[in-house]
Each structure stands twice: as C-alpha cells, then as structure tokens.
Scaffold this motif. Structure first.
Motif: not given
Length: 743
Positions: A363-376, A415-416, A523-526
């Motif tokens: 249930g937590v891992l499903v929100f990995l995409p928005p977190i990756l986009l935030l760091f992008f 914010f991160a 990519l390194q940050t993400m």
C-alpha cells in the motif's frame, strides 16, 4: 567562438614518473565552491558506484564513490566534500570539509590527492580556495568545469598556461559530455605523491620581514607563521604569544589595515594568474541570457507569479503522470495478495502475509511513482539554477519572519525529507537562527506526506478539474504545501520575537548562470531517493505492518475456534465497511447470524489496535475521525507514510480477486459507520491532510533534532506545539466545513 585550450595529457601509468613505490588504492577528495559543478563531476566520475554516509562522530553528510583511474591502478575512493569558499570555515559543514582536507577527521583517511573543481566562468573567485589548498602542500589537480558556458561567453582559457602559473595540473572537463575525464584521471595518478611548490603570492615588504623574523625565532613553516600572525586567536605558548603581539603591533603602525593583507595579496596574485591564462570576454561577467531571464524570474512581482506557476505545474504533472503508474502498481499488489491467498491454506500465516505484509508494504510502494516525479522536478530545478532564484525571492518573506536568508536551502531540502533539511542548518552561523529553522523544518511537506495526499485525492477528488484544465488534486497538493510554508513563517515570527529573539544577518547569495540540467544528476537523485524510500518500506514500514497486523488479530477470545471462510469474509466486510454482517449473506459464503456475527464484530473492536483506537476516539471525533483512523494516526507517529499501510491492513485490501472492491481507495469510499453514515467524506479527507501537514509524525526527525540540539527539550517542545497546531487546524477545517454545509 573561442574554445578551451586543454593541457597535454599526463602520464597514465605508474611508470610515467609516478613517485609512489607501488600502485595502491588512492584516497581522493573533491573540493570546490558551491555551484562550481562539483556534484556533476562527482556523478560523472563514479556513476552508480557511490553511497551517502556521515563523517565519523558528526551528522555532516559526505558522498563516497569508486573512481576507476588509469589502467594498472586499483579504483580510487572519491569523496565529495561539502562546498566551501575558503579554508576559513564559518559553519560546521565548512569546518568538517577543512578538517577532512587536512586529514584531521578521526576515522577518515587524509586524501592522497585533492581535485579542486573550478568554475571557468568565475575563475578568479574560485581560485581563492585553490591558493589556500596550494599552501597546504597536498598534491592538487584543478578540474576546470563549466567550460561549455565559458565558450558560449567567448572566453578562452589556456589550461596549460594556467597550469604553469599555478604549478599543478589543470584539466578542462565537461561532466555532461564526459569530456576530459580520462585526462583528469591520468593527472591524479601522476600527481599522487609528488611535492607541491605552493602559491607564490607575497605580502608587503614590512609583512614579509615580520614573517622572516618569526621563522628565524622558531616558526616551523611559512604557512604556520602566517596562520598564527593573522588568526583571530593567539598562540597558547606565552613567549610565542608575545612575539605574535609584537609583530602585530609593528604591522599596525606600518598599515592600519594590515589584517587585510593576506586577502589582498591572494587576489592580486590571482589576477596576475588570470591575465596569463584568460583571453576574451569579461572575467566574472554573467551570460546575457541569464540576465534577461533573471529580469523576469527575480522581479518583485513577476518573480513570485512565476514561482507559483512553477509549483503548480510541478504538482499538476505529478498528479497527472503518476496516476496510471499508481493504478498499475496498485492492481499488481491486489492481484499478488489474491493469488497468494488462493494458493495457501487459511490460517494465521496466510493472513499475516496477505493482510500484513502485502497490504501494508504494498500500500505504500504504490506511491513510489509520485515520489520519484517529485524528486525529478526538484533535481531539475536545482540543476538548472532556478532554486537560487527562489531563495532570492523568498528572502524578503523570511527576513520579515526573522529568519536568516540561509534558512531557505535547509527548508527546501525538507520538502524531500526533514532529516537532511535539519542537518543542512549547520550552514547557519547564529545558534538562535539555526534553532528557529530546525523548529519549523518539519512543516515543509516532505515526500512521506505524498502517499497520504495522493490517497485522499485519488479517493475523493479524482477527475475533478477547475476550468477544465487544472485538476483539483494539483490545487489541493499546492494548498497543502503553501499551508505548511505559511504556518512555518508564522511560527518562525513568533519564535524569533520571543524565546529565540535575534536580528537576522543579511543574505549573501550566489546566483549561478542558468544551465541545462544534467540527466546523470537527475537519475542519480531519483535513484538514491527511490532506494531510500524502498528501503524504508522494506524495514520500518514492514516491521510496523507486521506489528499492526498482530495488534489487530489478537487477542482472540478464549476457546474461540479458528475462523472459517464465512467468518473470515464477515470480518473482512467489517474492516471495509465498519458494518457488521448481521444475517446478510456475503457473496460466495453462507450468512452469519446471532452469536457468530457478534463474535466477528467484537474481534476487531477488542483487538489491541481496536482498544487503542477506541481509547482516543473521543478526542479525534471532533476532527471527523473514527477509531479506525485513530489506529492509523497512532502508527503514523513512527513514520507518516505508515498511515497508508495501516489503513490497508485495517480495511484488509489484500483479498481474493473475485471480490468487488480490491483497492484501498475503494475500501475507504465504501466504509460505513454502524448507523450507515459514511466514515470518509471529502471534508474528512481534507481534515486529515491538514492534520498531516502540521503534525510532527516522524520519530527519525525527532531523533535527529535531539542529536543536533544535544537536548531532549527542543524535540519534545517541537512535537508538542506541532501536535497542538495540527489538532486546532484540523478541528477548524472539519467543524468549519460542517457549518458551511460541506460535510
């Protein structure tokens, strides 16, 4: 267009003049001014072979990576040190960097070679640190960065002439296009173990006489004498202290501004070096394109409008682009839970794996995409140079609240995650300014809050738009971020006018030229942030999920039989809807009636987790929350994102595929109170989001505040006042919304 003239390649093997007796792994330190391209160079040299760690005994962060040098040499250990302008450290970060360069950090090897990243577009300013590093007599190689921007500005730098003037190798590099990286490796190998002649700058004749006199009286080296003569502190030895005071008195008689001589002499020598090596353009001038863009982005009106538009575009993109990926992962998690349950026999182990592990962690891992986009987007904005402009724009706002201008970068880092943001406050010299920044850093909406925001928005505000263009979800996320900022500013104003009263010093900020972001850096940050998130899900959240499952499954009534399929389905329905299945058939099962239904209903309520939830329910009911949400609130004080995994366990979303509702958002939309009213409404969702914006729900943050302040008083104060603010704001949101007829 002029180009950078590169120096000849250096020897590439130990046979090429290398003074070390045998190849061995070298320890290389990467130093340089902030915004000099140091991080891009580090990423280009190490690739994926890097890790983040702390210096021994302190919370100052360093990056370490493996750098493959010349053939025949083992890989070097490359350390990216915190940025610094000079070796006269003004902050804990700079102090640690200076001590690491000098080999004075316990447990950290002194570098065999120092690579100094020097910005080709700001050569003279960057060379000041180089003159100090030359005085340390440690093998040094200069990596000339930003060469492409210097070329576009029509500046020609003769790297060979610069090398001759400095007395150390100078290599022009372009990290993005990997230009000059092999030559840099060869230069490091050739320089290891070789003596450095040092900078040839000199003081006035009167000052040089005093230096020679002190050397004759027993001074060890010229560098030590200069350090003692011009230092703010006096030597401990009494006789030597008298000698220093006498010399200072004579220097003051000859020149009242004698204490500025070292700075003046260094820059005069730097200017003479630049005249020999630089041709064309104006040294230190900003690119015209940068000036034209800054006319808009740093304008007192247009700049703020641009900042808000940038934030809105970022959140709109996160919400829109992440939704398909979230749905895909969410469906995969549900399918995995269903298949696992179908392939295993009924029992506690199956429940643990499906309801505890998969429903909780998944249930937590499903929100990995928005977190990756935030760091992008954060990486893009930082690498492009825009973040410094945002700091410039917000400086007036922060100074109005009494905050130091340097507080922007720690708050931005928060914010991160609040932990690196709090650690970044070490760049703030004044203790009260630093403490005030620490106290408000957790208000910044960190990535751990994003799963909560995304769940609430997906459940109740999906497909809703304003003017048919901007999604309501993006506006809500922007509102949560702005709420955190506004409350942080207000709290800072109160703190700086009461218990932490002190005038903030002016902000001295460098605005680097705009540049195209480096894909490698992004990519390194993400990658690093994604790994931290997954690691957290696989450790802390996994442990909490298993614990919560146990708290919800036990204690079982004495003598109760193992649940059969019908009872399990009834319990699942209770978790999802909050309504006991009294005599109503569950699809695929027989109806449960009388005492069996009552026993199933009592199981969840009387579990350890249910008791905790019902204990706090009277206190959280005015916020719109029931006891099941209360269980999530309790678990989230360990880590915010565990609210999602807790709700996944409470509503038992890891179930068979043939059931109608197979996602958490559907489960909470269908949840009902015993009287049939919905547990969740859009107003409850907003109230919960507001609570999560303002509450301090992260034990790791509390621990780091304890470490940074060396006291339990401040972290406990922070948790208490933030909890009071969160409760009050959530109360006003829910009760005010009800008065307005919104819920």
């Amino acid at each position: 267009m002029s180009t950078i003239v590169e120096s000849p390649a250096r020897p590439a093997s130990p046979a090429g003049g290398q003074s070390l007796t045998a190849p061995r792994p070298l320890t290389v330190a990467l130093a340089g001014n902030p915004n000099a391209g140091k991080t891009s160079l580090f990423n280009a040299l190490t690739g994926l072979r890097q890790k983040v760690a702390n210096f021994p005994g302190v919370t100052v962060e360093r990056k370490e990576g493996v750098w493959h040098l010349a053939e025949g040499w083992p890989p070097a250990l490359l350390t990216d040190l915190p940025g610094l302008y000079s070796l006269e450290a003004a902050s804990p970060d700079e102090q640690i960097a200076c001590e690491a360069l000098a080999g004075r950090v316990a447990g950290f090897a002194a570098p065999d070679v120092i690579v100094a990243a020097v910005d080709a577009t700001n050569l003279e300013r960057n060379l000041y640190l180089v003159t100090q590093l030359l005085d340390e007599k440690v093998p040094l190689v200069v990596a000339l960065t930003m060469v492409d921007m210097a070329e576009r500005a029509g500046v020609e730098i003769d790297a060979e002439a610069l090398s001759d003037a400095l007395g150390v190798p100078v290599v022009a590099v372009n990290a993005r296009h990997r230009r000059g990286l092999d030559e840099l490796a060869h230069a490091v190998v050739a320089s290891a173990g070789r003596p450095v002649r040092g900078a040839s700058w000199r003081l006035s004749s009167a000052a040089e006489r005093e230096v020679e006199s002190m050397l004759a009286r027993g001074g060890s080296t010229r560098e030590d004498v200069l350090r003692e003569l011009y230092s703010d502190e006096l030597p401990a030895d009494e006789s030597w202290r008298e000698a220093v005071l006498e010399a200072r008195r004579r220097l003051a008689e000859a020149d009242p501004r004698w204490w500025q001589e070292v700075l003046t002499a260094r820059y005069e020598w730097i200017e003479s070096v630049a005249r020999k090596a630089v041709r064309g353009g104006e040294r230190g001038s900003r690119p015209r394109a940068t000036e034209r863009i800054d006319a808009v982005l740093t304008h007192k009106v247009y700049g703020f409008v641009s900042l808000l538009l940038v934030m809105l575009v970022v959140f709109q993109s996160i919400f829109s682009w992440a939704e398909p990926l979230v749905n895909l992962i969410e469906g995969g998690v549900a399918a995995l839970g269903g298949r696992l349950r179908a392939s295993m026999s009924e029992g506690p182990l199956t429940d643990l794996l499906v309801d505890g592990v998969i429903a909780g962690v998944g249930g937590v891992l499903v929100f990995l995409p928005p977190i990756l986009l935030l760091f992008f987007f954060i990486a893009v904005l930082e690498d492009s140079g825009y973040m410094s402009r945002a700091a410039f724009l917000l400086d007036r706002l922060m100074r109005g609240a009494g905050l130091h201008g340097k507080a922007f970068m720690p708050l931005l880092s928060s914010f991160a995650c609040a932990i690196p943001g709090i650690m970044a406050t070490r760049t703030i010299e004044n203790p009260k300014d630093r403490l005030a920044t620490i106290m408000i850093a957790p208000f910044m909406s960190c990535s751990a809050r994003m799963p909560v925001y995304m769940l609430m928005i997906a459940a109740f505000f999906a497909d809703q738009t304003v003017l048919g263009v901007v999604s309501v979800g993006a506006l809500l996320i922007l509102a949560m971020y702005l709420l955190g900022i506004a409350v942080a500013v207000a709290v800072a104003w109160v703190l700086k006018h009461t218990i932490l009263k002190a005038p903030p010093p002016p902000l001295v900020l460098e605005l680097p030229p705009y540049r195209v972001p480096s894909l490698v850096n992004i990519l390194q940050t993400m990658r690093s942030r994604a790994w931290l998130f997954v690691k957290r899900a696989g450790t802390i959240i996994l442990a909490i999920s298993i614990l919560l499952w146990a708290l919800m499954a036990f204690p079982r009534p004495e003598g109760s039989p193992a649940p059969d399929a019908a009872e399990g389905a009834a319990l699942q329905t209770l978790r999802e809807t909050g309504v006991e299945a009294r005599g109503e058939p569950i699809p695929g099962t027989a109806p449960i009636e009388g005492e069996d239904a009552e026993r199933v209903g009592e199981q969840l309520r009387n579990s350890y987790a249910g008791r905790f939830g019902r204990l706090i329910e009277p206190f959280i009911e005015p916020l719109g929350f029931d006891w099941k949400i209360g269980i999530g609130l309790i678990s989230s004080f360990a880590a915010r994102e565990t609210l999602v995994s807790t709700l996944g366990i409470v509503y038992n979303t890891g179930k068979e595929a043939n059931e109608e509702s197979d996602t958490l958002r559907e489960a909470i939309r269908g949840a009902r109170r015993p009287d049939g009213r919905p547990v969740w409404t859009p107003l409850v969702a907003v109230s919960l989001m507001v609570f999560f914006v303002l509450a301090c729900q992260c034990m790791s943050t509390v621990a780091i505040v304890r470490r940074e302040t060396n006291s339990w008083r401040w972290p406990l104060f922070m948790v208490a006042y933030m909890l009071v603010l969160a409760y009050a704001a959530s109360f006003v949101t829910y009760q005010g919304g009800r008065l307005l007829g919104l819920g």
